[in-house]
Scaffold this motif. Sequence first.
Motif, PDB file in Angstrom:
ATOM      1  N   ARG A 175     -48.319  29.803  -2.674  1.00  0.00           N
ATOM      2  CA  ARG A 175     -47.583  28.903  -1.791  1.00  0.00           C
ATOM      3  C   ARG A 175     -46.982  27.799  -2.650  1.00  0.00           C
ATOM      4  O   ARG A 175     -47.547  27.391  -3.663  1.00  0.00           O
ATOM      5  CB  ARG A 175     -48.475  28.331  -0.709  1.00  0.00           C
ATOM      6  N   GLU A 176     -45.838  27.341  -2.204  1.00  0.00           N
ATOM      7  CA  GLU A 176     -45.136  26.307  -2.946  1.00  0.00           C
ATOM      8  C   GLU A 176     -45.656  24.942  -2.532  1.00  0.00           C
ATOM      9  O   GLU A 176     -45.943  24.702  -1.361  1.00  0.00           O
ATOM     10  CB  GLU A 176     -43.640  26.376  -2.670  1.00  0.00           C
ATOM     11  N   ARG A 177     -45.774  24.060  -3.509  1.00  0.00           N
ATOM     12  CA  ARG A 177     -46.149  22.679  -3.225  1.00  0.00           C
ATOM     13  C   ARG A 177     -44.906  21.822  -3.415  1.00  0.00           C
ATOM     14  O   ARG A 177     -44.306  21.815  -4.477  1.00  0.00           O
ATOM     15  CB  ARG A 177     -47.230  22.196  -4.175  1.00  0.00           C
ATOM     16  N   HIS A 178     -44.551  21.109  -2.386  1.00  0.00           N
ATOM     17  CA  HIS A 178     -43.402  20.219  -2.471  1.00  0.00           C
ATOM     18  C   HIS A 178     -43.917  18.787  -2.425  1.00  0.00           C
ATOM     19  O   HIS A 178     -44.689  18.429  -1.538  1.00  0.00           O
ATOM     20  CB  HIS A 178     -42.438  20.455  -1.314  1.00  0.00           C
ATOM     21  N   PRO A 179     -43.477  17.948  -3.375  1.00  0.00           N
ATOM     22  CA  PRO A 179     -43.914  16.544  -3.344  1.00  0.00           C
ATOM     23  C   PRO A 179     -43.386  15.848  -2.095  1.00  0.00           C
ATOM     24  O   PRO A 179     -42.285  16.124  -1.631  1.00  0.00           O
ATOM     25  CB  PRO A 179     -43.303  15.935  -4.595  1.00  0.00           C
ATOM     26  N   GLN A 180     -44.204  14.967  -1.564  1.00  0.00           N
ATOM     27  CA  GLN A 180     -43.803  14.219  -0.377  1.00  0.00           C
ATOM     28  C   GLN A 180     -42.867  13.085  -0.802  1.00  0.00           C
ATOM     29  O   GLN A 180     -43.123  12.426  -1.810  1.00  0.00           O
ATOM     30  CB  GLN A 180     -45.002  13.636   0.340  1.00  0.00           C
ATOM     31  N   ALA A 181     -41.843  12.898  -0.048  1.00  0.00           N
ATOM     32  CA  ALA A 181     -40.881  11.843  -0.370  1.00  0.00           C
ATOM     33  C   ALA A 181     -41.540  10.479  -0.183  1.00  0.00           C
ATOM     34  O   ALA A 181     -42.276  10.252   0.760  1.00  0.00           O
ATOM     35  CB  ALA A 181     -39.667  11.953   0.532  1.00  0.00           C
ATOM     36  N   GLY A 182     -41.283   9.601  -1.134  1.00  0.00           N
ATOM     37  CA  GLY A 182     -41.776   8.235  -1.021  1.00  0.00           C
ATOM     38  C   GLY A 182     -43.131   7.985  -1.636  1.00  0.00           C
ATOM     39  O   GLY A 182     -43.532   6.851  -1.796  1.00  0.00           O
ATOM     40  N   SER A 183     -43.873   9.015  -2.016  1.00  0.00           N
ATOM     41  CA  SER A 183     -45.173   8.756  -2.610  1.00  0.00           C
ATOM     42  C   SER A 183     -44.999   8.598  -4.120  1.00  0.00           C
ATOM     43  O   SER A 183     -44.251   9.356  -4.743  1.00  0.00           O
ATOM     44  CB  SER A 183     -46.169   9.857  -2.298  1.00  0.00           C
ATOM     45  N   PRO A 184     -45.651   7.610  -4.735  1.00  0.00           N
ATOM     46  CA  PRO A 184     -45.463   7.349  -6.157  1.00  0.00           C
ATOM     47  C   PRO A 184     -45.945   8.492  -7.058  1.00  0.00           C
ATOM     48  O   PRO A 184     -45.388   8.745  -8.097  1.00  0.00           O
ATOM     49  CB  PRO A 184     -46.251   6.073  -6.427  1.00  0.00           C
ATOM     50  N   SER A 185     -46.998   9.183  -6.661  1.00  0.00           N
ATOM     51  CA  SER A 185     -47.525  10.241  -7.516  1.00  0.00           C
ATOM     52  C   SER A 185     -46.822  11.567  -7.264  1.00  0.00           C
ATOM     53  O   SER A 185     -47.020  12.516  -8.008  1.00  0.00           O
ATOM     54  CB  SER A 185     -49.025  10.412  -7.278  1.00  0.00           C
ATOM     55  N   GLY A 186     -46.040  11.667  -6.221  1.00  0.00           N
ATOM     56  CA  GLY A 186     -45.350  12.900  -5.915  1.00  0.00           C
ATOM     57  C   GLY A 186     -46.183  13.845  -5.102  1.00  0.00           C
ATOM     58  O   GLY A 186     -45.796  14.953  -4.807  1.00  0.00           O
ATOM     59  N   GLU A 187     -47.389  13.455  -4.701  1.00  0.00           N
ATOM     60  CA  GLU A 187     -48.248  14.325  -3.893  1.00  0.00           C
ATOM     61  C   GLU A 187     -48.678  13.658  -2.634  1.00  0.00           C
ATOM     62  O   GLU A 187     -48.831  12.543  -2.462  1.00  0.00           O
ATOM     63  CB  GLU A 187     -49.474  14.756  -4.703  1.00  0.00           C
TER      64      GLU A 187
END
Length: 113
Positions: free
Chosen positions: A101-113
């Motif tokens: 499954r693909e992991r997409h970083p959440q928008a707006g979070s500094p760590s990208g997760e």
Amino acid sequence: MEIKGQQIPTNTVTRTLSELDAATGNIYETVNVIARRANQINSELKQELASKLSEFSFATDNLEETFENREQIEVSRHYERLPKPTLIAVEEYLEGEVAFRERHPQAGSPSGE
């Protein structure tokens, strides 16, 4: 681990990038998926080999008392003849047997997760 009746080459095969990255759309993600599966396969093979070889170990084994055991040699040779875990993982990936499954970083979070 049971190697199915698939014809897995025992040496390196040249592949086209478009063939490999068709499912993910990104060759780096594809390599990551294949590498993780190869690590899983390698762990399974190590555990299986260790359990089979543990049948041959004795409590009194030491360097002076090492002797040749035909069955142990045959088990070791069987595992040496198997294709490398990376080649097995590539074949499984190309046949669609590897789930990911693909992991997409959440928008707006500094760590990208």
